[in-house]
Design a protein around this motif. Sequence first.
Motif, mmCIF file in Angstrom:
data_model
loop_
_atom_site.group_PDB
_atom_site.id
_atom_site.type_symbol
_atom_site.label_atom_id
_atom_site.label_comp_id
_atom_site.label_asym_id
_atom_site.label_seq_id
_atom_site.Cartn_x
_atom_site.Cartn_y
_atom_site.Cartn_z
ATOM 1 N N VAL A 134 25.464 -9.803 9.558
ATOM 2 C CA VAL A 134 24.058 -8.960 9.017
ATOM 3 C C VAL A 134 24.584 -7.596 8.964
ATOM 4 O O VAL A 134 25.710 -7.100 9.501
ATOM 5 C CB VAL A 134 22.878 -9.382 10.109
ATOM 6 N N SER A 135 23.976 -6.664 8.463
ATOM 7 C CA SER A 135 24.590 -5.448 7.955
ATOM 8 C C SER A 135 24.866 -4.379 9.288
ATOM 9 O O SER A 135 25.678 -3.625 9.512
ATOM 10 C CB SER A 135 23.357 -4.470 7.219
ATOM 11 N N PHE A 136 24.137 -4.947 10.677
ATOM 12 C CA PHE A 136 24.015 -4.150 11.788
ATOM 13 C C PHE A 136 24.898 -4.661 12.762
ATOM 14 O O PHE A 136 25.142 -4.484 13.873
ATOM 15 C CB PHE A 136 22.607 -3.908 12.179
ATOM 16 N N VAL A 150 26.640 -9.001 18.511
ATOM 17 C CA VAL A 150 27.599 -8.111 18.702
ATOM 18 C C VAL A 150 27.205 -6.740 17.729
ATOM 19 O O VAL A 150 27.338 -7.189 16.548
ATOM 20 C CB VAL A 150 28.955 -8.664 18.412
ATOM 21 N N HIS A 151 26.670 -5.852 18.184
ATOM 22 C CA HIS A 151 26.321 -4.830 17.165
ATOM 23 C C HIS A 151 27.652 -4.139 16.464
ATOM 24 O O HIS A 151 28.793 -4.519 16.982
ATOM 25 C CB HIS A 151 25.728 -3.733 18.039
ATOM 26 N N ILE A 152 27.399 -3.652 15.452
ATOM 27 C CA ILE A 152 28.562 -3.328 14.609
ATOM 28 C C ILE A 152 29.400 -2.342 15.263
ATOM 29 O O ILE A 152 30.718 -2.263 15.146
ATOM 30 C CB ILE A 152 28.003 -2.722 13.307
ATOM 31 N N SER A 153 28.971 -1.536 16.041
ATOM 32 C CA SER A 153 29.629 -0.548 16.912
ATOM 33 C C SER A 153 30.761 -1.444 18.119
ATOM 34 O O SER A 153 31.385 -0.465 18.658
ATOM 35 C CB SER A 153 28.713 0.325 17.784
ATOM 36 N N GLN A 154 30.297 -2.615 18.282
ATOM 37 C CA GLN A 154 31.096 -3.288 19.380
ATOM 38 C C GLN A 154 31.940 -4.268 18.674
ATOM 39 O O GLN A 154 32.369 -5.179 19.500
ATOM 40 C CB GLN A 154 29.972 -4.054 20.284
ATOM 41 N N ILE A 155 31.922 -4.382 17.585
ATOM 42 C CA ILE A 155 33.054 -5.343 16.831
ATOM 43 C C ILE A 155 34.409 -4.919 16.920
ATOM 44 O O ILE A 155 35.363 -5.829 17.303
ATOM 45 C CB ILE A 155 32.521 -5.648 15.328
ATOM 46 N N ALA A 156 34.894 -3.643 16.705
ATOM 47 C CA ALA A 156 36.208 -3.276 16.766
ATOM 48 C C ALA A 156 36.339 -1.861 17.479
ATOM 49 O O ALA A 156 35.410 -1.395 17.550
ATOM 50 C CB ALA A 156 36.677 -3.121 15.329
ATOM 51 N N ASN A 157 37.638 -1.818 17.892
ATOM 52 C CA ASN A 157 37.858 -0.584 18.471
ATOM 53 C C ASN A 157 38.197 0.674 17.647
ATOM 54 O O ASN A 157 38.937 1.567 17.682
ATOM 55 C CB ASN A 157 38.849 -0.817 19.496
ATOM 56 N N GLY A 171 32.716 -0.231 8.092
ATOM 57 C CA GLY A 171 31.659 -0.020 7.429
ATOM 58 C C GLY A 171 30.801 -1.233 7.286
ATOM 59 O O GLY A 171 29.427 -1.182 7.656
ATOM 60 N N THR A 172 31.221 -2.286 7.478
ATOM 61 C CA THR A 172 30.452 -3.698 7.635
ATOM 62 C C THR A 172 31.098 -4.714 8.250
ATOM 63 O O THR A 172 32.424 -4.814 8.363
ATOM 64 C CB THR A 172 30.152 -4.259 5.922
#
Length: 388
Positions: free
Chosen positions: A287-289, A303-310, A314-315
């Motif tokens: 999803v977008s977030f 997994v919030h977008i802020s917690q996907i990668a270090n 953008g998506t």
Amino acid sequence: MVEENQNELNAQLEVAVDQVLTGTVSKVDEKQALINVGYKYEGILPISEVSSLHIDKVADVLSEGQEIQVKVIRLDEEKDEMIVSKRAVDAVQAWGELQRKHEAGEVFDATIADIVKGGLVVDLGVRGFVPASHVERHFVEDFSDYKGKTLSVKVIELDKEKNKVILSHRAVLEEEVNKQKGQVLENLQAGSVIEGTVQRLTDFGAFVDVGGVDGLVHISEIAWSHVDKPSDVLKEGDKVTVKILKIDKDNERISLSIKAAQAGPWEQAAQDFRIGDVVAGTVKRLVSFGAFVEVAPGVEGLVHISQIANRHIGTPDEVLKEGEAVNVKILDINPDEERMSLSIREIQEEKQKQDTKKVVAQYQAEENAGMGVTLGDQFGDLLKKFKS
């Protein structure tokens, strides 16, 4: 003197066609019997008039000294010949009794006398027939073991003019099942958890026997996870624990659930998972977030977008794709609200820290060995970051 008086009485006895007499079997031959009815000569009982069914020998049915009732069917005084029938008397009595049993719906025992194409034959004073489809509740391929067997039956069709008597053992069995079903339905209660046996699988669910009554486990109630086909999860004969969801006594329907009898996925998750655990999962939705990752059947965490990668993205689809296997760290879990917060980034950062520690340890070893190069010279910035 007594014998003379008896002879006089015999001589005075008048006999007419259609008269029913009581007599004694005085002689039994293979194809006929002689019946003493107190007349001036004995009655002849042909084998064809002994029984409503075919018999090979008169001795199979009658024996000397046996008292029976016979009907006079032909009388020839000139030839001193009287033909009598046991079958005709039996039939009159049988039709009256069968009519009574049919009207009352009475169940009675009948012994199988013969096996013919399409069913079983019994002697009721008249010929009774049990069609193959009315022998048992299930299909029977071979009836050879049924000859001589006694079955409880009831009359389901009666036509005297056509000499037709149709019996059913299956109807008796079904009545017993329905009676048992009613008792079971009275004892069952919605909300109870009981044991059952899978009887039949369909595209929409499974029928489970719970004490003589079949209840339906809809496909949506088989498991907490998605089920495409009941046969993927169950097979006939399986013993299962089910919860009674609903009972409709009027229509004899029971709704059951297998999954409701088990701990829910989030109840189980509360026992299996802890904050800080690193677990394997599968990306189910983007999803977008962020991304929803399944970590157990029926348990998804975000997994919030802020917690996907270090790094900044953008998506979510810049890094992940649906169906991908990933490792995630549990940041928070709330089984009551069925929520779980996950992180891929923290695992990556932890890995970076571990890698940094290895590098530091390696160069520390080299410095101690007198290489003459300090860690500050080589990794000043990295050490500052690691210490922070």
